[in-house]
Design an enzyme around this catalytic site. Sequence first.
Site, short mmCIF file in Angstrom:
data_model
loop_
_atom_site.label_atom_id
_atom_site.label_comp_id
_atom_site.label_asym_id
_atom_site.label_seq_id
_atom_site.Cartn_x
_atom_site.Cartn_y
_atom_site.Cartn_z
N LYS A 1 20.63 42.79 18.58
CA LYS A 1 20.63 43.78 17.49
C LYS A 1 21.78 44.77 17.65
CE LYS A 1 16.31 45.12 16.01
NZ LYS A 1 14.89 45.57 16.15
N GLY B 1 19.12 48.28 7.50
CA GLY B 1 18.87 47.39 6.36
C GLY B 1 18.77 45.94 6.78
N TYR C 1 12.34 38.32 20.72
CA TYR C 1 12.17 37.97 19.31
C TYR C 1 10.72 37.57 19.07
CZ TYR C 1 12.61 35.66 14.81
OH TYR C 1 12.44 35.30 13.50
N LYS D 1 10.82 45.64 1.61
CA LYS D 1 9.38 45.59 1.34
C LYS D 1 9.15 45.32 -0.15
CE LYS D 1 8.82 48.87 5.05
NZ LYS D 1 8.81 50.30 5.39
N GLU E 1 7.36 52.86 12.66
CA GLU E 1 7.21 51.45 12.26
C GLU E 1 7.07 50.54 13.48
OE1 GLU E 1 9.44 51.37 7.98
OE2 GLU E 1 10.51 50.44 9.62
N ASN F 1 11.09 56.44 10.59
CA ASN F 1 11.72 57.00 9.40
C ASN F 1 11.32 58.46 9.30
OD1 ASN F 1 13.07 54.67 8.50
ND2 ASN F 1 11.13 53.86 7.75
N ARG G 1 11.30 60.73 7.04
CA ARG G 1 11.31 61.13 5.63
C ARG G 1 10.07 60.59 4.93
NH1 ARG G 1 11.97 56.10 3.62
NH2 ARG G 1 13.28 54.72 4.85
P1 ADP Z 1 16.82 47.83 10.21
O1 ADP Z 1 17.09 49.23 10.61
O2 ADP Z 1 18.07 47.02 10.01
O3 ADP Z 1 15.84 47.71 9.09
P2 ADP Z 1 14.73 47.09 12.13
O4 ADP Z 1 14.86 47.26 13.59
O5 ADP Z 1 13.82 48.02 11.41
O6 ADP Z 1 16.20 47.11 11.49
O7 ADP Z 1 14.32 45.61 11.82
C1 ADP Z 1 14.35 45.08 10.53
C2 ADP Z 1 13.48 43.86 10.45
O8 ADP Z 1 13.97 42.84 11.34
C3 ADP Z 1 12.05 44.07 10.86
O9 ADP Z 1 11.25 44.55 9.79
C4 ADP Z 1 11.65 42.65 11.26
O10 ADP Z 1 11.44 41.90 10.08
C5 ADP Z 1 12.91 42.12 11.93
N1 ADP Z 1 12.87 42.39 13.39
C6 ADP Z 1 13.34 43.49 14.01
N2 ADP Z 1 13.15 43.39 15.35
C7 ADP Z 1 12.54 42.21 15.57
C8 ADP Z 1 12.07 41.52 16.74
N3 ADP Z 1 12.20 42.03 17.97
N4 ADP Z 1 11.49 40.31 16.57
C9 ADP Z 1 11.36 39.76 15.34
N5 ADP Z 1 11.78 40.35 14.20
C10 ADP Z 1 12.37 41.55 14.32
#
Ligand code: ADP
Length: 446
Positions: A158, A164, A202, A237, A275, A289, A291
């Site tokens: 990541k 997003g 993951y 969402k 979240e 978040n 907000r």
């Molecule tokens: P962003 O800030 O880009 O939205 P997030 O960390 O909130 O990133 O992750 C976005 C989405 O990616 C999550 O809602 C989920 O669907 C997927 N995701 C994030 N981390 C994981 C993980 N460790 N394993 C599986 N899916 C993940």
Amino acid sequence: MFEKVLIANRGEIALRINRACHEMGIKTVAVHSTADADAMYVRLADESVCIGPPQARDSYLNIPAIIAACEITGADAVHPGYGFLSENSRFAEILEAHGITFIGPTAEHIRIMGDKIIAKKTAKSLGIPVVPGSDGAVTNDADALRIADEIGYPVLVKASSGGGGRGMKVAPDRESLSSALSTARTEAKAAFGDDAVYLEKYLGQPRHIEIQVIGDSHGNVAHLGERDCSLQRRHQKVLEECPSPALNQEERDKIGTIVANAMQKLGYLGVGTVEFLYEEGQFYFIEMNTRLQVEHPVTEAVTGIDIVREQIRIAAGLEMSFRQKDVVFHGHAIECRINAEDPHTFAPSPGVIKEFHQPGGLGVRVDSGAYTGYRIPPYYDSMIGKLIVHGTSRNECLMRLRRSLREIVVDGVKTTIPLFQELVNDPEFVNGDYHIHWLEDFLARQ
Ligand code: ADP
């Protein structure tokens, strides 16, 4: 209490905030781009100021224009809504420097939660469970391989500055890790100007479950339970529900208490959402978040608490109007995001709404600025409204949702309504049996 609040947003959320202010006897100022001059939220506010041309960077993201609008109208506080400037710590600081209250948390807390690595470290230090992974950025492949062996494959690479849902790469096994790292770094550099990446375990089929939390400046903190937002398309969402079909009261109390205690330690001010991904009974923090969220009405329906009113009270230095012991969860609520999009391809469908009729009756709420003759501008998010339905049980909520989706009329543009009409009759959805990838599979079957 504030006398006049400027709403630094547009569309349904500007209308939502306007409603809370008017109920509290607070005057409102709407700001709008030239493309939104005829919008319903502009008409219903006490005053309005045009802050620029259609492009968001010249209007809704134009901090000097918004500060000028505050000065001209004498607004003493700004509500940023969601998106746009709502998580911009600089904006919060600039307002403060002008003696205007930002209705939201401190700039410092916005900053902490805005950086994924710092947010995760902070969450962990506050006792919130996080996804197993690297402690911060991984700078070389040897370290990455060692850490990935520890957490086990598949792993997710990541981007620290990601958002997003962008800047993520899955490495299913050891052989694919270095190429996942280099692709993620290159993409992150191009998209965010920062090639720092980190590793996470993951999770295959988790649910997205988030906890609504609220704290005031008198040391009171409470959680308002969870929302299940697992129904997503491309990490966006689509439908949210409260409570989650996957949690029982004990699990709800447990994770809610962990989050509330963490926010108490942090001294968090205002409303926020923590979240999680949830798999096999375990919660894993993904982000916070700082907000108001799009899906806040499902929590309002189930708890009877006006979240925006509480936000305004807290920003004005008052105590929140309830305590944890007063929070009682009644029944079930579901929100459908009505987007002006093709229900199959999801291509945006801006244009004029020829006929708009909103459903009503017991337990039905529509938050929308749409009306017959409204021209949906092509410059912004395609969400034109939210249908929120409440019932004493999930089953009653679904019955009510089905008939509301038969009543609603939005003619002249394509919308996601047909998608929801299909969804509410799908046996797996009806059983609450879904995870974050389920909707994409469902769409592929259509
Ligand atoms: P962003 O800030 O880009 O939205 P997030 O960390 O909130 O990133 O992750 C976005 C989405 O990616 C999550 O809602 C989920 O669907 C997927 N995701 C994030 N981390 C994981 C993980 N460790 N394993 C599986 N899916 C993940």
